[in-house]
Write an enzyme that holds these catalytic residues in place. Structure first.
Site, PDB file in Angstrom:
ATOM      1  N   CYS A 133       9.664  -7.115  11.534  1.00 21.49           N
ATOM      2  CA  CYS A 133      10.304  -5.865  11.964  1.00 21.49           C
ATOM      3  C   CYS A 133      10.403  -5.746  13.482  1.00 21.49           C
ATOM      4  O   CYS A 133      10.838  -4.707  14.001  1.00 21.49           O
ATOM      5  CB  CYS A 133       9.551  -4.679  11.383  1.00 21.49           C
ATOM      6  SG  CYS A 133       9.423  -4.747   9.591  1.00 21.49           S
ATOM      7  N   LYS A 180       3.216   4.547   7.318  1.00 21.72           N
ATOM      8  CA  LYS A 180       3.752   3.508   6.435  1.00 21.72           C
ATOM      9  C   LYS A 180       2.723   2.397   6.313  1.00 21.72           C
ATOM     10  O   LYS A 180       2.290   1.829   7.318  1.00 21.72           O
ATOM     11  CB  LYS A 180       5.062   2.966   7.002  1.00 21.72           C
ATOM     12  CG  LYS A 180       5.622   1.806   6.176  1.00 21.72           C
ATOM     13  CD  LYS A 180       6.972   1.349   6.666  1.00 21.72           C
ATOM     14  CE  LYS A 180       7.438   0.139   5.887  1.00 21.72           C
ATOM     15  NZ  LYS A 180       8.747  -0.343   6.329  1.00 21.72           N
ATOM     16  N   GLU A 185      -1.273   8.577  13.327  1.00 19.63           N
ATOM     17  CA  GLU A 185       0.093   8.028  13.391  1.00 19.63           C
ATOM     18  C   GLU A 185       1.125   9.159  13.291  1.00 19.63           C
ATOM     19  O   GLU A 185       2.110   9.170  14.027  1.00 19.63           O
ATOM     20  CB  GLU A 185       0.330   7.032  12.241  1.00 19.63           C
ATOM     21  CG  GLU A 185      -0.229   5.637  12.486  1.00 19.63           C
ATOM     22  CD  GLU A 185       0.680   4.807  13.388  1.00 19.63           C
ATOM     23  OE1 GLU A 185       1.642   5.353  13.959  1.00 19.63           O
ATOM     24  OE2 GLU A 185       0.416   3.599  13.526  1.00 19.63           O
ATOM     25  N   LYS A 228       4.561   6.718   3.064  1.00 14.02           N
ATOM     26  CA  LYS A 228       5.126   5.651   2.236  1.00 14.02           C
ATOM     27  C   LYS A 228       4.097   4.570   2.007  1.00 14.02           C
ATOM     28  O   LYS A 228       3.484   4.131   2.978  1.00 14.02           O
ATOM     29  CB  LYS A 228       6.332   5.078   2.973  1.00 14.02           C
ATOM     30  CG  LYS A 228       6.934   3.878   2.296  1.00 14.02           C
ATOM     31  CD  LYS A 228       8.086   3.365   3.086  1.00 14.02           C
ATOM     32  CE  LYS A 228       8.541   2.069   2.450  1.00 14.02           C
ATOM     33  NZ  LYS A 228       9.334   1.280   3.327  1.00 14.02           N
TER      34      LYS A 228
END
Ligand code: PBG
Length: 333
Positions: A133, A198, A236, A251
């Site tokens: 990513c 995430k 986060e 998620k």
């Protein structure tokens, strides 16, 4: 307040009929909360099935419009768009190409279905030859050089007409970088829905087949979160809010309901839950075998996310769910 005891209190009184149960239901599912993820790839009339995600396809832009229109007609207000480019490279050129697959599809969707909200997933993994990513050098995923590319990608999506951008990369500082780049380009009103908490999750398995985005070496544990950590997830989310996130996401969803609950309670921000590919695959597989009732399990799972505190439900079952809700089905079995 002290509750009266039995026999004055009989909780079963309110469970006697469907109408009574509906009347006192604390949480409801509504079609307005649903977001349908879609996978775009170049071509015409292309519907390539994804084996581990029954009912989900890689679609050419014309087919994306058809699929989105079908869901939108059922009341689904939004789609979340992923792109599979023809070519990948080491700087994710396809992610921010003016005529990239997502940019083309966004333009077409906004033209054909102006009332549909188009959310774009902002990430580099589908466009990188190595499948990570961020930018890779010396076997490491580099944070700061990735920010520029992510910000450029988000601005290019907004330029194509995206209503919201949703960064899913988990680089530190990406929300701030994206906000600054959007503002610099005049997109001060484009909201950011950040994949704030995430996790590095085995529940993404089928998605990587769908998006052809599996990392070619190593894994994503140096940037996605460790499943063991809840307090860190709260930090986060706090950081993303400080950096300018308008909507925050947890998620996966079903295995992380505790975090949906904590995030909503602590921050009170619009909170999205992403019911990811393996959540879908498990329900579909067991449903196909006749081991579970696909519809009831889907609705009950989505209701659990709502009960935990989610405002927005991102699910591959959005169109089916909309149909079920429209025909009067609720998650009350
Ligand atoms: C891209 C991305 C992933 C998912 C959403 N955006 C995969 C990953 O992080 O490997 C997963 C979605 C799903 O499993 O349904 N970074």
């Amino acid at each position: 307040m002290t509750l009266p005891g039995f026999p004055v209190s009989r909780p079963r009184r309110l469970r006697q009929s469907l109408a009574l149960r509906r009347l006192v239901a604390e949480t409801r599912l509504s079609v307005e909360q649903l977001v349908l993820p879609l996978f775009a790839r170049a071509g015409k009339k292309l519907r390539r099935p994804i084996e581990a995600m029954p009912g989900v396809f890689q679609l050419s832009p014309d087919e994306i419009v058809r699929e989105a229109a079908r869901a939108h007609t059922l009341g689904v207000p939004a789609v979340l768009l992923f792109g599979i480019p023809d070519q990948k490279d080491a700087k994710a050129s396809g992610a921010y190409a003016k005529n990239g697959i997502v940019q083309q599809t966004v333009r077409l969707l906004k033209k054909e279905l102006p009332s549909l909200l188009v959310i774009t997933d902002v990430c580099l993994c589908e466009y990188m030859s190595h499948g990570h990513c961020g930018v890779v050098a010396g076997g490491k995923i580099l944070n700061d050089p990735s920010l520029k590319l992510l910000a450029r990608t988000a601005a290019s999506h907004a330029g194509a007409g995206a209503d919201l951008v949703a960064p899913s990369d988990m680089m530190d500082g990406r929300v701030a970088a994206i906000r600054a780049e959007l503002d610099k380009n005049g997109f001060t009103d484009t909201p950011i829905m950040s994949y704030a908490a995430k996790f590095a999750s085995a529940f993404y398995g089928p998605f990587r087949e769908a998006a052809e985005s599996a990392p070619k070496f190593g894994d994503r544990r140096s940037y996605q979160m460790d499943a063991a950590n809840a307090n860190e997830a709260m930090r986060e989310v706090a950081l993303d809010i400080q950096e300018g996130a308008d909507i925050v996401m947890v998620k996966p969803a079903l295995a992380y309901l505790d975090l949906i609950h904590r995030v909503k309670r602590e921050f009170g921000y619009p909170t999205a839950a992403y019911s990811v590919s393996a959540e879908h695959a498990m329900i579909k597989a067991a449903g196909a075998k006749g081991w579970i009732d696909e519809r009831a399990v889907t609705l009950e799972s989505l209701l659990a996310m709502r009960r935990a505190g989610a405002d927005i439900l991102i699910t591959y079952a959005a169109a089916d769910t909309a149909r079920w809700l429209r025909s009067g089905m609720t998650s009350g079995v």
